[in-house]
Design an enzyme around this catalytic site. Structure first.
Site, PDB file in Angstrom:
ATOM      1  N   HIS A 169      -4.648 -32.356  20.099  1.00 13.79           N
ATOM      2  CA  HIS A 169      -3.542 -33.187  20.598  1.00 13.79           C
ATOM      3  C   HIS A 169      -2.388 -32.299  21.046  1.00 13.79           C
ATOM      4  O   HIS A 169      -1.247 -32.758  21.117  1.00 13.79           O
ATOM      5  CB  HIS A 169      -3.116 -34.172  19.505  1.00 13.79           C
ATOM      6  CG  HIS A 169      -4.273 -35.015  19.056  1.00 13.79           C
ATOM      7  ND1 HIS A 169      -4.651 -36.156  19.727  1.00 13.79           N
ATOM      8  CD2 HIS A 169      -5.178 -34.822  18.068  1.00 13.79           C
ATOM      9  CE1 HIS A 169      -5.731 -36.659  19.135  1.00 13.79           C
ATOM     10  NE2 HIS A 169      -6.081 -35.862  18.133  1.00 13.79           N
TER      11      HIS A 169
ATOM     12  N   LYS B  50      10.256  -0.070  13.542  1.00 14.12           N
ATOM     13  CA  LYS B  50      10.770   0.130  12.174  1.00 14.12           C
ATOM     14  C   LYS B  50      11.875   1.188  12.188  1.00 14.12           C
ATOM     15  O   LYS B  50      12.924   1.005  11.584  1.00 14.12           O
ATOM     16  CB  LYS B  50       9.651   0.625  11.247  1.00 14.12           C
ATOM     17  CG  LYS B  50       8.674  -0.448  10.822  1.00 14.12           C
ATOM     18  CD  LYS B  50       7.724   0.122   9.780  1.00 14.12           C
ATOM     19  CE  LYS B  50       6.512  -0.749   9.595  1.00 14.12           C
ATOM     20  NZ  LYS B  50       5.493  -0.166   8.744  1.00 14.12           N
TER      21      LYS B  50
ATOM     22  N   GLU C 211      -3.600  -6.022  15.486  1.00 16.91           N
ATOM     23  CA  GLU C 211      -3.086  -4.742  14.985  1.00 16.91           C
ATOM     24  C   GLU C 211      -4.161  -3.658  15.122  1.00 16.91           C
ATOM     25  O   GLU C 211      -3.864  -2.488  15.279  1.00 16.91           O
ATOM     26  CB  GLU C 211      -2.623  -4.870  13.523  1.00 16.91           C
ATOM     27  CG  GLU C 211      -1.589  -3.823  13.151  1.00 16.91           C
ATOM     28  CD  GLU C 211      -0.906  -4.048  11.799  1.00 16.91           C
ATOM     29  OE1 GLU C 211       0.287  -3.781  11.686  1.00 16.91           O
ATOM     30  OE2 GLU C 211      -1.581  -4.473  10.841  1.00 16.91           O
TER      31      GLU C 211
ATOM     32  N   GLU D  37      10.745  -4.767   3.879  1.00 17.43           N
ATOM     33  CA  GLU D  37      10.775  -6.177   3.488  1.00 17.43           C
ATOM     34  C   GLU D  37      10.354  -6.349   2.018  1.00 17.43           C
ATOM     35  O   GLU D  37      10.988  -7.073   1.253  1.00 17.43           O
ATOM     36  CB  GLU D  37       9.816  -6.999   4.370  1.00 17.43           C
ATOM     37  CG  GLU D  37      10.225  -7.106   5.822  1.00 17.43           C
ATOM     38  CD  GLU D  37       9.610  -6.027   6.704  1.00 17.43           C
ATOM     39  OE1 GLU D  37       9.379  -4.905   6.198  1.00 17.43           O
ATOM     40  OE2 GLU D  37       9.376  -6.295   7.900  1.00 17.43           O
TER      41      GLU D  37
ATOM     42  N   LYS E 248       0.839  -1.204   0.000  1.00 19.36           N
ATOM     43  CA  LYS E 248       0.000   0.000   0.000  1.00 19.36           C
ATOM     44  C   LYS E 248       0.876   1.257   0.000  1.00 19.36           C
ATOM     45  O   LYS E 248       0.689   2.168  -0.775  1.00 19.36           O
ATOM     46  CB  LYS E 248      -0.910  -0.022   1.228  1.00 19.36           C
ATOM     47  CG  LYS E 248      -1.790   1.191   1.340  1.00 19.36           C
ATOM     48  CD  LYS E 248      -2.604   1.160   2.619  1.00 19.36           C
ATOM     49  CE  LYS E 248      -3.203   2.535   2.864  1.00 19.36           C
ATOM     50  NZ  LYS E 248      -3.908   2.615   4.130  1.00 19.36           N
TER      51      LYS E 248
ATOM     52  N   GLY F 294      -4.337  -1.622   5.590  1.00 20.44           N
ATOM     53  CA  GLY F 294      -3.596  -2.790   5.101  1.00 20.44           C
ATOM     54  C   GLY F 294      -4.253  -4.104   5.480  1.00 20.44           C
ATOM     55  O   GLY F 294      -4.404  -5.013   4.663  1.00 20.44           O
ATOM     56  N   ARG F 295      -4.685  -4.221   6.741  1.00 21.30           N
ATOM     57  CA  ARG F 295      -5.248  -5.502   7.203  1.00 21.30           C
ATOM     58  C   ARG F 295      -6.692  -5.697   6.761  1.00 21.30           C
ATOM     59  O   ARG F 295      -7.327  -6.676   7.133  1.00 21.30           O
ATOM     60  CB  ARG F 295      -5.104  -5.612   8.722  1.00 21.30           C
ATOM     61  CG  ARG F 295      -5.615  -4.410   9.504  1.00 21.30           C
ATOM     62  CD  ARG F 295      -5.143  -4.435  10.948  1.00 21.30           C
ATOM     63  NE  ARG F 295      -5.498  -3.225  11.687  1.00 21.30           N
ATOM     64  CZ  ARG F 295      -4.762  -2.118  11.711  1.00 21.30           C
ATOM     65  NH1 ARG F 295      -3.646  -2.059  11.004  1.00 21.30           N
ATOM     66  NH2 ARG F 295      -5.137  -1.072  12.418  1.00 21.30           N
TER      67      ARG F 295
HETATM   68  O1  LIG Z   1       1.217  -2.652   2.329  1.00 20.77           O
HETATM   69  P1  LIG Z   1       2.360  -2.036   3.032  1.00 20.77           P
HETATM   70  O2  LIG Z   1       2.305  -0.539   3.001  1.00 20.77           O
HETATM   71  O3  LIG Z   1       3.669  -2.545   2.488  1.00 20.77           O
HETATM   72  O4  LIG Z   1       2.294  -2.403   4.553  1.00 20.77           O
HETATM   73  C1  LIG Z   1       2.386  -3.727   4.999  1.00 20.77           C
HETATM   74  C2  LIG Z   1       1.919  -3.877   6.426  1.00 20.77           C
HETATM   75  O5  LIG Z   1       2.684  -3.068   7.295  1.00 20.77           O
HETATM   76  C3  LIG Z   1       1.853  -2.498   8.313  1.00 20.77           C
HETATM   77  O6  LIG Z   1       1.632  -1.176   8.035  1.00 20.77           O
HETATM   78  C4  LIG Z   1       2.468  -2.513   9.660  1.00 20.77           C
HETATM   79  O7  LIG Z   1       3.232  -3.625   9.916  1.00 20.77           O
HETATM   80  C5  LIG Z   1       0.539  -3.288   8.169  1.00 20.77           C
HETATM   81  O8  LIG Z   1      -0.549  -2.649   8.684  1.00 20.77           O
HETATM   82  C6  LIG Z   1       0.493  -3.470   6.688  1.00 20.77           C
HETATM   83  O9  LIG Z   1      -0.450  -4.417   6.308  1.00 20.77           O
END
Ligand SMILES: O=P(O)(O)OC[C@H]1O[C@](O)(CO)[C@@H](O)[C@@H]1O
Length: 545
Positions: free
Chosen positions: A382, A510, A351, A210, A204, A265-266
């Site tokens: 189990h 971060k 979150e 990452e 987003k 995002g979520r």
């Molecule tokens: O889609 P992006 O901006 O890469 O963010 C990835 C994720 O990082 C966060 O902002 C925080 O870890 C989440 O809410 C989001 O889904």
């Protein structure tokens, strides 16, 4: 005390919640209990009869929802008001699945036409990849799609795809990479052919470390295999709300699928972030998933509180967290395809509701979001179910199961169902000392030994659970199920008056992580941080302990 804990209904619940009889007697005294405390909506059935409630507690819970302004807060979300106040954003994942002719305004502009345009763009892309029209730079058909993203840009697409495995095209394989650990991407790339692989980069913000790092590694791999910069357009597409940054990164403008800052995002799998799902299951099925979610939205908007599934589930969670000291909630999916769902709900809820101040910045004086965890049944039986039955913590549980299996082989499904239902029964009724002793009556043990063993076999019962059933796991029922949990999360946040839509807690980590990264690559040892951080950094620089 905050306004919430001072409220009349909160005070009433503090008392009532302690007075409710053991569920065993609630069931014994009311043969209609299932009928009273179960209902259906959007293709799902909720049985919440195995909860520590009676008519009075339920009434007080719903009064709390009214008193906390749930109805007004719900309307504000659906109407596009800026309810994510700390980021100045509307919260409109519901607009992503609204009817094509709906009118949902953000700053006076209807966002639905843009949503529909993006769905149409997705449709063309999905059809061309699935039909083999989209070719790689050497003219070969795409065989593998790699989705790169993390958090909501990973969990939603991965888990919904996994859930809808019976609907996949056999012509394509989809892979997911999230972790910045180089092993994640390297292990994928080893098995892939650069001529027939298409990367979907989902971010987003287009600023997540990452995802940017993994995409760069994928691009380097692609170029190192012999492709040129001009070939990148045939192998890399992106989903982002930051089109400028994506273009700057080198993604062809025509290959960028937009999303908007009013999608969290979520909550984003309904947007083009869901592209990997759509590629696998086809656009008709993706739209069916949206329509299942829309059905749940309509139910949440219109159904009275007493028969409103997200409201009931959200308020039950408030009951246990705030009045019974429960600190975690377990989601148990009795369906192999839904094995990833607890992890998805974990991000969604933790979150969203892992917050400690109200919208006005006041410190809360009650607990907020619980730890969400879980896994697939019967495996968990189990392992951690022992603690659910006999541990000291109260852990409310959700059991989720489709009545019809996609793989109806032998007696498997009946056995699965018997375990699911048997677990809810055992949690509810428990086993008394007398029952345990009676079970041992034919053993050769002495009376004293029997009594000792019987004590270990006692299960107090009265452990709450919801059971959610559906006819079959389909795109529609999956859409409704995920939307149910989204709204359940919203309901709790509304009661606690917190902002369920920001995530400042992850930001500090971060920022500090970036600072540490610079120190790991510096010429000299770290000396300016705390002793532990300095030592860890310097050990990494040396490469040995
Ligand atoms: O889609 P992006 O901006 O890469 O963010 C990835 C994720 O990082 C966060 O902002 C925080 O870890 C989440 O809410 C989001 O889904």
């Amino acid at each position: 005390m905050t306004k919430l804990t001072e409220s009349q209904s909160w005070q009433a619940l503090s008392q009532l919640s302690q007075q409710v009889a053991h569920m065993r007697s609630l069931f014994a005294n009311d043969p209609q209990r299932f009928e009273t405390y179960s209902f259906k909506a959007a293709g799902l059935m909720l049985d919440y009869s195995k909860n520590r409630i009676d008519a009075e507690t339920l009434k007080a819970l719903l009064a709390l929802a009214e008193e906390a302004g749930l109805q007004q807060k719900k309307a504000a979300m659906f109407n596009g008001e800026i309810i994510n106040t700390t980021e100045g954003r509307a919260v409109l994942h519901t607009a992503l699945r609204a009817a094509a002719d709906a009118d949902v305004k953000v700053d006076g502009v209807n966002v639905v036409p843009e949503v529909q345009q993006t769905l149409n763009k997705m449709e063309q892309f999905v059809a061309s990849v699935r039909d083999g029209e989209w070719k790689g730079y050497t003219g070969k058909t795409i065989t593998d799609v790699v989705s790169i993203g993390i958090g909501g840009s990973f969990l939603g697409p991965k888990i919904a795809s996994e859930a809808l495995r019976p609907y996949w095209t056999e012509a394509l394989k989809c892979h997911f990479v999230a972790n910045v650990d180089g092993t994640a991407i390297c292990e994928k790339l080893k098995k892939l052919d650069h001529e027939t692989t298409l990367f979907i980069m989902s971010s987003k913000s287009f600023g997540t470390q990452e995802t940017l790092t993994n995409t760069l590694t994928a691009k380097d791999w692609f170029l190192a295999a012999g492709a040129s910069q001009a070939d990148v357009a045939k192998h890399f597409v992106a989903v982002t709300s930051n089109v400028a940054k994506a273009t700057e990164f080198g993604i062809d403008a025509g290959n960028i699928f937009p999303m908007w800052d009013w999608v969290g995002g979520r909550y984003s799998l309904w947007s083009a972030i869901g592209l990997p799902i759509a590629v696998l299951i086809g656009m008709d099925n993706f739209r069916a998933m949206l329509s299942g979610a829309r059905e749940m939205d309509e139910h949440f908007l219109e159904a009275p509180l007493a028969t409103n599934m997200p409201v009931i589930m959200g308020m039950l969670s408030v009951l246990y967290g705030n009045f019974h000291d429960a600190q975690s909630h377990v989601v148990l999916t009795y369906d192999h395809y839904l094995r990833g769902l607890p992890a998805y709900f974990q991000q969604l809820d933790m979150e969203s509701n892992g917050k400690h101040v109200t919208l006005c910045g006041e410190q809360v004086d009650h607990s907020t979001g619980p730890v969400i965890w879980g896994g697939e049944g019967t495996n968990g039986q189990h392992a951690y179910h022992q603690l659910l039955h006999q541990g000291t913590a109260l852990i409310p549980a959700d059991f989720i199961m489709p009545l019809q299996s996609h793989n109806p082989v032998g007696e498997h499904h009946a056995q699965l169902a018997s375990n699911c239902f048997g677990q809810t029964q055992a949690l509810m009724q428990g086993r008394t000392f007398e029952e345990s002793l009676a079970e041992l009556s034919s053993s050769s043990l002495s009376q004293q030994e029997r009594e000792l063993i019987a004590k270990h076999k006692v299960m107090t019962g009265n452990k709450p659970s919801n059971t959610i059933l559906m006819d079959k796991l389909t795109p529609e029922t999956l859409g409704a199920l995920i939307a149910l949990y989204e709204h359940r999360t919203f309901v709790q946040g509304a009661i606690w008056d917190i902002n369920s839509f920001d995530q400042w807690g992850v930001e500090l980590g971060k920022t500090l992580g970036n600072d540490v990264l610079a120190r790991l690559g510096a010429d000299t040892d770290a000396t300016e941080l705390d002793a532990s951080s300095n030592a860890l950094i310097n050990m990494f620089r040396k490469g040995n302990i």
